[in-house]
Write a protein that holds these residues in place. Structure first.
Motif, PDB file in Angstrom:
ATOM      1  N   TYR A 188      15.928  34.411 -60.142  1.00 45.73           N
ATOM      2  CA  TYR A 188      15.984  35.099 -58.850  1.00 45.73           C
ATOM      3  C   TYR A 188      14.721  35.901 -58.543  1.00 45.73           C
ATOM      4  O   TYR A 188      13.953  36.261 -59.441  1.00 45.73           O
ATOM      5  N   GLU A 189      14.572  36.190 -57.242  1.00 47.14           N
ATOM      6  CA  GLU A 189      13.578  37.135 -56.737  1.00 47.14           C
ATOM      7  C   GLU A 189      14.303  38.391 -56.280  1.00 47.14           C
ATOM      8  O   GLU A 189      15.381  38.311 -55.668  1.00 47.14           O
ATOM      9  N   LEU A 190      13.730  39.546 -56.571  1.00 52.86           N
ATOM     10  CA  LEU A 190      14.247  40.832 -56.097  1.00 52.86           C
ATOM     11  C   LEU A 190      13.122  41.562 -55.385  1.00 52.86           C
ATOM     12  O   LEU A 190      12.113  41.889 -56.009  1.00 52.86           O
ATOM     13  N   ILE A 191      13.274  41.797 -54.080  1.00 56.58           N
ATOM     14  CA  ILE A 191      12.208  42.427 -53.297  1.00 56.58           C
ATOM     15  C   ILE A 191      12.833  43.380 -52.291  1.00 56.58           C
ATOM     16  O   ILE A 191      13.788  43.024 -51.597  1.00 56.58           O
ATOM     17  N   PHE A 192      12.293  44.580 -52.185  1.00 53.27           N
ATOM     18  CA  PHE A 192      12.732  45.519 -51.157  1.00 53.27           C
ATOM     19  C   PHE A 192      12.130  45.125 -49.815  1.00 53.27           C
ATOM     20  O   PHE A 192      10.927  44.895 -49.712  1.00 53.27           O
ATOM     21  N   SER A 193      12.975  45.058 -48.779  1.00 53.99           N
ATOM     22  CA  SER A 193      12.469  44.874 -47.416  1.00 53.99           C
ATOM     23  C   SER A 193      12.522  46.184 -46.640  1.00 53.99           C
ATOM     24  O   SER A 193      11.903  46.310 -45.586  1.00 53.99           O
ATOM     25  N   LYS A 194      13.274  47.139 -47.130  1.00 55.63           N
ATOM     26  CA  LYS A 194      13.278  48.537 -46.726  1.00 55.63           C
ATOM     27  C   LYS A 194      13.772  49.317 -47.928  1.00 55.63           C
ATOM     28  O   LYS A 194      14.319  48.733 -48.870  1.00 55.63           O
ATOM     29  N   ASP A 195      13.649  50.627 -47.897  1.00 49.22           N
ATOM     30  CA  ASP A 195      14.173  51.414 -49.012  1.00 49.22           C
ATOM     31  C   ASP A 195      15.674  51.256 -49.167  1.00 49.22           C
ATOM     32  O   ASP A 195      16.225  51.487 -50.241  1.00 49.22           O
ATOM     33  N   THR A 196      16.363  50.848 -48.099  1.00 47.69           N
ATOM     34  CA  THR A 196      17.818  50.721 -48.114  1.00 47.69           C
ATOM     35  C   THR A 196      18.290  49.271 -48.180  1.00 47.69           C
ATOM     36  O   THR A 196      19.496  49.013 -48.103  1.00 47.69           O
ATOM     37  N   LEU A 197      17.355  48.316 -48.332  1.00 50.20           N
ATOM     38  CA  LEU A 197      17.695  46.893 -48.344  1.00 50.20           C
ATOM     39  C   LEU A 197      16.964  46.196 -49.488  1.00 50.20           C
ATOM     40  O   LEU A 197      15.733  46.191 -49.544  1.00 50.20           O
ATOM     41  N   LEU A 198      17.724  45.595 -50.396  1.00 46.28           N
ATOM     42  CA  LEU A 198      17.161  44.877 -51.531  1.00 46.28           C
ATOM     43  C   LEU A 198      17.493  43.392 -51.397  1.00 46.28           C
ATOM     44  O   LEU A 198      18.665  43.002 -51.397  1.00 46.28           O
ATOM     45  N   GLU A 199      16.472  42.566 -51.251  1.00 43.87           N
ATOM     46  CA  GLU A 199      16.632  41.126 -51.064  1.00 43.87           C
ATOM     47  C   GLU A 199      16.840  40.440 -52.414  1.00 43.87           C
ATOM     48  O   GLU A 199      16.111  40.696 -53.382  1.00 43.87           O
ATOM     49  N   PHE A 200      17.819  39.533 -52.482  1.00 49.57           N
ATOM     50  CA  PHE A 200      18.159  38.786 -53.688  1.00 49.57           C
ATOM     51  C   PHE A 200      18.118  37.307 -53.315  1.00 49.57           C
ATOM     52  O   PHE A 200      18.944  36.824 -52.551  1.00 49.57           O
ATOM     53  N   ALA A 201      17.099  36.595 -53.809  1.00 48.92           N
ATOM     54  CA  ALA A 201      16.877  35.207 -53.390  1.00 48.92           C
ATOM     55  C   ALA A 201      16.541  34.346 -54.592  1.00 48.92           C
ATOM     56  O   ALA A 201      16.380  34.842 -55.715  1.00 48.92           O
ATOM     57  N   ALA A 202      16.446  33.044 -54.367  1.00 48.92           N
ATOM     58  CA  ALA A 202      16.088  32.123 -55.438  1.00 48.92           C
ATOM     59  C   ALA A 202      14.657  32.384 -55.906  1.00 48.92           C
ATOM     60  O   ALA A 202      13.790  32.800 -55.128  1.00 48.92           O
ATOM     61  N   LYS A 203      14.404  32.139 -57.182  1.00 48.54           N
ATOM     62  CA  LYS A 203      13.059  32.299 -57.717  1.00 48.54           C
ATOM     63  C   LYS A 203      12.079  31.462 -56.904  1.00 48.54           C
ATOM     64  O   LYS A 203      12.300  30.268 -56.653  1.00 48.54           O
ATOM     65  N   GLY A 204      11.023  32.095 -56.455  1.00 50.66           N
ATOM     66  CA  GLY A 204      10.009  31.401 -55.668  1.00 50.66           C
ATOM     67  C   GLY A 204      10.236  31.447 -54.178  1.00 50.66           C
ATOM     68  O   GLY A 204       9.349  31.051 -53.411  1.00 50.66           O
ATOM     69  N   ALA A 205      11.412  31.917 -53.752  1.00 45.63           N
ATOM     70  CA  ALA A 205      11.697  32.013 -52.314  1.00 45.63           C
ATOM     71  C   ALA A 205      11.131  33.322 -51.779  1.00 45.63           C
ATOM     72  O   ALA A 205      11.842  34.304 -51.540  1.00 45.63           O
ATOM     73  N   VAL A 206       9.816  33.328 -51.603  1.00 46.63           N
ATOM     74  CA  VAL A 206       9.108  34.493 -51.093  1.00 46.63           C
ATOM     75  C   VAL A 206       8.213  34.047 -49.939  1.00 46.63           C
ATOM     76  O   VAL A 206       7.896  32.869 -49.788  1.00 46.63           O
ATOM     77  N   LYS A 207       7.799  35.002 -49.134  1.00 47.00           N
ATOM     78  CA  LYS A 207       7.027  34.664 -47.944  1.00 47.00           C
ATOM     79  C   LYS A 207       5.697  33.984 -48.269  1.00 47.00           C
ATOM     80  O   LYS A 207       5.244  33.092 -47.533  1.00 47.00           O
ATOM     81  N   GLY A 208       5.062  34.380 -49.367  1.00 45.77           N
ATOM     82  CA  GLY A 208       3.781  33.775 -49.713  1.00 45.77           C
ATOM     83  C   GLY A 208       3.893  32.285 -49.956  1.00 45.77           C
ATOM     84  O   GLY A 208       3.083  31.490 -49.456  1.00 45.77           O
ATOM     85  N   ASN A 209       4.903  31.875 -50.728  1.00 49.09           N
ATOM     86  CA  ASN A 209       5.104  30.450 -50.983  1.00 49.09           C
ATOM     87  C   ASN A 209       5.476  29.711 -49.706  1.00 49.09           C
ATOM     88  O   ASN A 209       5.073  28.561 -49.496  1.00 49.09           O
TER      89      ASN A 209
END
Length: 281
Positions: A188-209
């Motif tokens: 998985y990927e774990l990335i904050f999109s705001k201090d109150t929102l934590l994104e949980f996505a598949a490994k590699g599912a990020v904006k750069g890719n």
């Protein structure tokens, strides 16, 4: 031949192209796009440039925002989970959560019995587990409705992403630390999109890719890709681009990365980026 032939400009939506923090704070309608952004983006696309959005939002939350925008390239959704043909609404690319997410979410929810989350499905529907007042505020702010469920088995598969919600960053850091300590964390990927929102996505599912995939589909070299965003979830695409930009009122973590700082979002940061490209090309 246009002066921007072979150039791709990718923007985040919230608080980059349009200042939506006011809705998040107090409700109301989506503010208009700064006129300077629209004027300069039209100039950019009329002269051969490719422009699109790559957002944390899903297609159902982006589609109604597109009329009037000179979008002429696939639209990125779910922070890296998919690319959509804006003319048809069809997927051109998907990077969805693995099947094991159902079992892994059971462990997360058991460890945090008060944790609220939103589940975004590839069929553009949205669900929520243990919705809290913040969940309803976020739904109102983003312009969607959700169905309350008890677990992921009630959600249509596959899933684009899950969004953990908290009243402050500290709550969600504890969730992130728990996930990072598990044997399955590497899926998985774990990335904050705001201090109150934590994104949980598949490994590699990020904006750069996703931007790299987008450039490939558009036939554009990464040497001519420029990105602008304001939050942590934008960092990978700012780093992937030939040059990354951010509004002056971006999150502090973005301002510290070396991205080129433009005017504040409300004053037309994306329009200023087109000015920079106009001078460059």
């Amino acid at each position: 031949m246009g002066k921007f032939d072979g150039v791709l400009l990718v923007s985040d939506y919230d608080n980059t192209l349009v200042y939506t923090q006011s809705i998040f704070d107090g409700g109301g309608a989506v503010p208009p796009i700064p006129p300077y952004n629209l004027q300069r983006l039209r100039y950019f696309t009329e002269n051969g440039g490719r422009f699109t959005l790559v957002s944390g939002r899903t297609w159902a939350l982006v589609e109604h925002l597109l009329p009037g925008l000179p979008i002429n390239a696939p639209v990125g959704i779910g922070n890296g989970a998919g690319l959509i043909d804006p003319a048809t609404g069809a997927y051109l690319y998907q990077h969805t959560l693995p099947e094991r997410v159902t079992a892994d979410m059971e462990a997360i929810l058991a460890a945090f019995p008060a944790l609220s989350c939103e589940i975004y499905c590839a069929d553009h529907t949205c669900y929520a587990i243990r919705p809290c007042p913040f969940t309803y505020r976020h739904a109102s702010y983003s312009g969607y409705t959700f169905t309350v469920v008890e677990d992921l088995r009630q959600c249509p598969q596959p899933l684009l992403k899950i969004l953990f919600e908290g009243e402050n960053r500290e709550e969600l850091v504890r969730v992130a630390d728990f996930i990072s300590a598990q044997s399955w964390a590497g899926a998985y990927e774990l990335i904050f999109s705001k201090d109150t929102l934590l994104e949980f996505a598949a490994k590699g599912a990020v904006k750069g890719n996703l931007v790299r995939k987008l450039a490939e589909l558009c036939g554009v070299s990464m040497e001519h890709v420029y990105c602008i965003g304001d939050q942590e979830n934008d960092l990978t695409m700012l780093q992937a681009a030939k040059e990354g930009f951010c509004p002056a009122d971006a999150a502090e973590v973005v301002l510290r990365t070396g991205a080129t700082v433009l005017r504040p979002c409300q004053e037309g940061a994306v329009g200023e980026l087109v000015d920079r490209l106009d001078a460059l090309y």
